[in-house]
Design an enzyme around this catalytic site. Structure first.
Site, PDB file in Angstrom:
ATOM      1  N   GLY A  12      -3.729  -3.954   7.897  1.00  0.00           N
ATOM      2  CA  GLY A  12      -2.843  -3.571   7.059  1.00  0.00           C
ATOM      3  C   GLY A  12      -1.937  -2.208   7.253  1.00  0.00           C
ATOM      4  O   GLY A  12      -2.614  -1.376   7.088  1.00  0.00           O
ATOM      5  N   ALA A  13      -0.906  -2.292   7.819  1.00  0.00           N
ATOM      6  CA  ALA A  13      -0.463  -0.954   8.345  1.00  0.00           C
ATOM      7  C   ALA A  13       0.996  -0.585   6.991  1.00  0.00           C
ATOM      8  O   ALA A  13       2.295  -0.138   7.436  1.00  0.00           O
ATOM      9  CB  ALA A  13       0.450  -1.240   9.600  1.00  0.00           C
ATOM     10  N   PHE A  15       1.531   1.117   3.146  1.00  0.00           N
ATOM     11  CA  PHE A  15       1.511   2.853   2.816  1.00  0.00           C
ATOM     12  C   PHE A  15       0.017   3.235   2.988  1.00  0.00           C
ATOM     13  O   PHE A  15      -0.123   4.397   3.467  1.00  0.00           O
ATOM     14  CB  PHE A  15       1.770   2.852   1.458  1.00  0.00           C
ATOM     15  CG  PHE A  15       3.497   2.564   0.891  1.00  0.00           C
ATOM     16  CD1 PHE A  15       4.187   3.534   1.347  1.00  0.00           C
ATOM     17  CD2 PHE A  15       3.947   1.545   0.416  1.00  0.00           C
ATOM     18  CE1 PHE A  15       5.607   3.635   1.036  1.00  0.00           C
ATOM     19  CE2 PHE A  15       5.151   1.429   0.175  1.00  0.00           C
ATOM     20  CZ  PHE A  15       6.070   2.392   0.625  1.00  0.00           C
ATOM     21  N   ASP A  36      -1.329  -5.835  11.446  1.00  0.00           N
ATOM     22  CA  ASP A  36      -0.562  -6.367  10.511  1.00  0.00           C
ATOM     23  C   ASP A  36      -0.144  -7.758  10.702  1.00  0.00           C
ATOM     24  O   ASP A  36      -0.525  -8.268  11.872  1.00  0.00           O
ATOM     25  CB  ASP A  36       0.503  -5.462   9.957  1.00  0.00           C
ATOM     26  CG  ASP A  36       0.852  -5.579   8.566  1.00  0.00           C
ATOM     27  OD1 ASP A  36       1.165  -6.756   7.935  1.00  0.00           O
ATOM     28  OD2 ASP A  36       0.651  -4.566   7.701  1.00  0.00           O
ATOM     29  N   LEU A 123     -10.607  -1.425   1.249  1.00  0.00           N
ATOM     30  CA  LEU A 123      -9.810  -0.728   0.148  1.00  0.00           C
ATOM     31  C   LEU A 123      -8.899  -1.654  -0.470  1.00  0.00           C
ATOM     32  O   LEU A 123      -8.871  -1.439  -1.951  1.00  0.00           O
ATOM     33  CB  LEU A 123      -8.636   0.026   0.902  1.00  0.00           C
ATOM     34  CG  LEU A 123      -8.027   1.197   0.029  1.00  0.00           C
ATOM     35  CD1 LEU A 123      -8.696   2.284  -0.549  1.00  0.00           C
ATOM     36  CD2 LEU A 123      -6.567   1.410   0.626  1.00  0.00           C
ATOM     37  N   ARG A 156      -9.713  12.345  -8.057  1.00  0.00           N
ATOM     38  CA  ARG A 156      -8.479  12.398  -9.447  1.00  0.00           C
ATOM     39  C   ARG A 156      -9.354  13.498 -10.468  1.00  0.00           C
ATOM     40  O   ARG A 156      -8.826  14.095 -11.058  1.00  0.00           O
ATOM     41  CB  ARG A 156      -8.216  11.225  -9.995  1.00  0.00           C
ATOM     42  CG  ARG A 156      -7.432  10.550  -9.032  1.00  0.00           C
ATOM     43  CD  ARG A 156      -6.992   9.206  -9.454  1.00  0.00           C
ATOM     44  NE  ARG A 156      -5.890   8.585  -8.455  1.00  0.00           N
ATOM     45  CZ  ARG A 156      -5.859   7.221  -8.134  1.00  0.00           C
ATOM     46  NH1 ARG A 156      -6.713   6.251  -8.705  1.00  0.00           N
ATOM     47  NH2 ARG A 156      -4.877   7.037  -7.329  1.00  0.00           N
ATOM     48  N   HIS A 180     -14.255   0.044  -9.965  1.00  0.00           N
ATOM     49  CA  HIS A 180     -12.750   0.576  -9.871  1.00  0.00           C
ATOM     50  C   HIS A 180     -11.795   0.096 -11.043  1.00  0.00           C
ATOM     51  O   HIS A 180     -10.744  -0.484 -10.416  1.00  0.00           O
ATOM     52  CB  HIS A 180     -12.238   0.336  -8.551  1.00  0.00           C
ATOM     53  CG  HIS A 180     -11.027   1.106  -7.807  1.00  0.00           C
ATOM     54  ND1 HIS A 180     -10.987   2.720  -8.176  1.00  0.00           N
ATOM     55  CD2 HIS A 180     -10.135   1.054  -7.384  1.00  0.00           C
ATOM     56  CE1 HIS A 180      -9.674   3.069  -7.767  1.00  0.00           C
ATOM     57  NE2 HIS A 180      -9.609   2.290  -7.558  1.00  0.00           N
TER      58      HIS A 180
HETATM   59  N1  LIG Z   1      -9.690   0.952  -3.508  1.00  0.00           N
HETATM   60  C1  LIG Z   1      -8.698   1.864  -3.996  1.00  0.00           C
HETATM   61  O1  LIG Z   1      -8.957   2.888  -4.201  1.00  0.00           O
HETATM   62  C2  LIG Z   1      -7.301   1.660  -3.550  1.00  0.00           C
HETATM   63  C3  LIG Z   1      -6.903   0.277  -3.238  1.00  0.00           C
HETATM   64  N2  LIG Z   1      -5.437   0.072  -3.019  1.00  0.00           N
HETATM   65  C4  LIG Z   1      -5.104  -1.410  -2.559  1.00  0.00           C
HETATM   66  O2  LIG Z   1      -4.874  -1.309  -1.244  1.00  0.00           O
HETATM   67  C5  LIG Z   1      -4.325  -2.445  -0.906  1.00  0.00           C
HETATM   68  C6  LIG Z   1      -2.781  -2.002   0.015  1.00  0.00           C
HETATM   69  O3  LIG Z   1      -2.022  -1.109  -0.650  1.00  0.00           O
HETATM   70  P1  LIG Z   1      -0.844  -0.492   0.036  1.00  0.00           P
HETATM   71  O4  LIG Z   1      -1.064  -0.079   1.356  1.00  0.00           O
HETATM   72  O5  LIG Z   1      -0.224   0.253  -0.913  1.00  0.00           O
HETATM   73  O6  LIG Z   1       0.052  -1.777   0.207  1.00  0.00           O
HETATM   74  P2  LIG Z   1       1.345  -2.115   1.219  1.00  0.00           P
HETATM   75  O7  LIG Z   1       2.063  -3.403   0.699  1.00  0.00           O
HETATM   76  O8  LIG Z   1       1.980  -0.848   1.604  1.00  0.00           O
HETATM   77  O9  LIG Z   1       0.625  -2.472   2.620  1.00  0.00           O
HETATM   78  C7  LIG Z   1      -0.289  -3.880   2.586  1.00  0.00           C
HETATM   79  C8  LIG Z   1      -0.131  -4.084   4.128  1.00  0.00           C
HETATM   80  O10 LIG Z   1      -1.049  -5.426   4.071  1.00  0.00           O
HETATM   81  C9  LIG Z   1      -0.395  -6.223   5.116  1.00  0.00           C
HETATM   82  N3  LIG Z   1      -1.106  -7.556   5.109  1.00  0.00           N
HETATM   83  C10 LIG Z   1      -0.929  -8.553   4.211  1.00  0.00           C
HETATM   84  N4  LIG Z   1      -1.765  -9.787   4.491  1.00  0.00           N
HETATM   85  C11 LIG Z   1      -2.258  -9.203   5.836  1.00  0.00           C
HETATM   86  C12 LIG Z   1      -3.041  -9.997   6.580  1.00  0.00           C
HETATM   87  N5  LIG Z   1      -3.655 -11.128   6.261  1.00  0.00           N
HETATM   88  N6  LIG Z   1      -3.337  -9.167   7.952  1.00  0.00           N
HETATM   89  C13 LIG Z   1      -3.005  -7.975   8.117  1.00  0.00           C
HETATM   90  N7  LIG Z   1      -2.165  -7.277   7.172  1.00  0.00           N
HETATM   91  C14 LIG Z   1      -2.056  -8.037   6.088  1.00  0.00           C
HETATM   92  C15 LIG Z   1       1.099  -6.186   4.635  1.00  0.00           C
HETATM   93  O11 LIG Z   1       2.045  -6.963   5.548  1.00  0.00           O
HETATM   94  C16 LIG Z   1       1.347  -4.909   4.266  1.00  0.00           C
HETATM   95  O12 LIG Z   1       1.835  -4.034   5.409  1.00  0.00           O
HETATM   96  C17 LIG Z   1      -3.751  -3.006  -2.236  1.00  0.00           C
HETATM   97  O13 LIG Z   1      -4.429  -4.222  -2.381  1.00  0.00           O
HETATM   98  C18 LIG Z   1      -3.987  -1.814  -3.059  1.00  0.00           C
HETATM   99  O14 LIG Z   1      -4.189  -2.285  -4.359  1.00  0.00           O
HETATM  100  C19 LIG Z   1      -4.676   1.033  -2.899  1.00  0.00           C
HETATM  101  C20 LIG Z   1      -5.043   2.365  -3.246  1.00  0.00           C
HETATM  102  C21 LIG Z   1      -6.393   2.692  -3.777  1.00  0.00           C
HETATM  103  O1  LIG Z   2      -4.123   1.755  -8.951  1.00  0.00           O
HETATM  104  C1  LIG Z   2      -4.099   0.910  -7.983  1.00  0.00           C
HETATM  105  O2  LIG Z   2      -3.498  -0.351  -8.186  1.00  0.00           O
HETATM  106  C2  LIG Z   2      -4.180   1.396  -6.576  1.00  0.00           C
HETATM  107  C3  LIG Z   2      -5.569   1.934  -6.716  1.00  0.00           C
HETATM  108  O3  LIG Z   2      -6.741   1.314  -6.756  1.00  0.00           O
HETATM  109  C4  LIG Z   2      -5.770   3.588  -7.217  1.00  0.00           C
HETATM  110  O4  LIG Z   2      -4.731   4.209  -7.036  1.00  0.00           O
HETATM  111  O5  LIG Z   2      -6.631   3.803  -7.586  1.00  0.00           O
END
Ligand SMILES: NC(=O)C1=CN([C@@H]2O[C@H](COP(=O)(O)OP(=O)(O)OC[C@H]3O[C@@H](n4cnc5c(N)ncnc54)[C@H](O)[C@@H]3O)[C@@H](O)[C@H]2O)C=CC1
Ligand SMILES: O=C([O-])CC(=O)C(=O)O
Length: 316
Positions: A12-13, A15, A36, A123, A156, A180
């Site tokens: 996943g490349a 954000f 990705d 994540l 946080r 979470h």
């Molecule tokens: N656990 C935590 O504390 C946190 C979890 N997250 C979660 O992390 C995930 C990613 O968030 P962002 O990077 O902001 O989203 P994003 O949309 O910017 O990036 C996600 C990437 O995953 C790629 N992707 C989708 N299917 C794929 C596959 N089969 N193989 C490889 N890549 C694939 C997409 O093309 C996209 O580039 C979300 O589910 C978000 O809710 C985000 C922040 C904190």
């Molecule tokens: O809130 C979201 O959807 C992303 C996340 O898990 C966080 O930032 O804690």
């Protein structure tokens, strides 16, 4: 024997994935492969090349490549999974469950094949349930399947405490247990500032306000961003966990671990303090909880179970 450089794959490349790659490179923690989907192969290569071209300026040695081909990720030491959709304002993390369970399943099938000895850090949200999905698909031992929630939630919580007291973030200690979600459990009784118990420094109503804000900290960022969720603090959290493993630091950090009796929970992935080192999750650190704390944790555990049940009953 030749000493091998660490190889870290980020799936996943987007954000969080791209930000994590840059932060890992800045710390010279290893060579990095960003993966990705095939439709985004060129943008993924472009991001990786752009980062690589920053390395001479930053004065760091790290190879960074972008790809859609899992063969390029083979034999990674650590694989970080950020693949999936992120929530938008008005959504909960749990609304992502079906889509992301499918994505995490397909990603983990590839990881199992290409990096069978890796430590895997999840994540993608809802992260407790996605860590469970990853564990099922990978079939790796529980010490090698780790979810990220508590480092971020604690960051946080500590940020808000430091802001309230106008002191250095470095002197604030605390941690957040549980799933979470909005019923995560910041442990006030175990929080201190420079060794001084938090409860001696702030009145109960101010502490309660901080706890409430930390619980919905992810949602606060989602509302402000308008079209996605947090990525700087999540990436920093992933880097801290990766560093703890690669440098065998034996950090005590709250992470999502598979519980088999600890804290009274059976066969459940949820956030708890652990020792994180070269053996991955080396030990879950159990704590004595008051009845009230245990009840709050039970409620959070039930929320996690409810989401896992959706995964278990749906045909993904
Ligand atoms: N656990 C935590 O504390 C946190 C979890 N997250 C979660 O992390 C995930 C990613 O968030 P962002 O990077 O902001 O989203 P994003 O949309 O910017 O990036 C996600 C990437 O995953 C790629 N992707 C989708 N299917 C794929 C596959 N089969 N193989 C490889 N890549 C694939 C997409 O093309 C996209 O580039 C979300 O589910 C978000 O809710 C985000 C922040 C904190
Ligand atoms: O809130 C979201 O959807 C992303 C996340 O898990 C966080 O930032 O804690």
């Amino acid at each position: 024997m030749r000493i091998k450089r660490n190889k870290i794959t980020i799936v996943g490349a987007g954000f969080t994935g791209a930000t994590t790659a840059l932060m890992l490179a800045q710390k010279e923690l290893g060579d990095i492969v960003l993966v990705d989907i095939p439709e985004l192969e060129n943008p993924t290569k472009g991001k990786a090349l752009d980062m690589l071209e920053a390395t001479p300026v930053m004065g760091v040695d790290a190879k960074i490549i972008g790809t859609a081909n899992y063969e390029d990720t083979a034999d990674s030491d650590i694989v970080i999974v950020t693949a999936g959709i992120a929530r938008k304002p008005g959504m909960s993390r749990d609304d992502l469950v079906s889509t992301n369970a499918r994505i995490v399943t397909s990603v983990c099938e590839q990881i199992k094949r290409t990096s069978p000895n890796a430590y895997v850090i999840i994540l993608s949200n809802p992260v407790d349930a996605m860590t469970y999905v990853a564990y099922q698909v990978l079939g790796f031992p529980k010490n090698r399947v780790i979810g990220q929630s508590g480092v971020l939630d604690t960051a946080r919580y500590c940020t808000f405490i430091a802001e309230e007291l106008n002191v250095s973030v470095e002197d604030v200690q605390g941690f957040v247990l549980g799933g979470h979600g909005d019923d995560m459990v910041p442990l006030v009784r175990y929080s201190n500032v420079g060794g001084i118990p938090l409860e001696k420094l702030l009145p109960a109503d101010r502490i309660a306000a901080i706890v409430d804000r930390a619980r919905v900290g992810g949602g606060e960022i989602v509302s402000l961003l308008g079209n996605g969720s947090a990525y700087y603090a999540p990436a920093a959290s992933l880097v801290q966990m990766t560093e703890a493993i690669l440098k065998d630091k034996k950090r005590i950090l709250p992470v999502i671990a598979y519980l088999e009796g600890e804290f009274g929970y059976q066969q459940l992935f949820m956030g708890v303090p652990v020792i994180l080192g070269a053996g991955g999750i080396e030990k879950v650190m159990e704590l004595e909880l008051t009845e009230e704390e245990q009840a709050a944790l039970d409620q959070s555990a039930q929320s996690v179970r409810d989401v896992i049940a959706i995964v278990q009953t749906s045909s993904l």
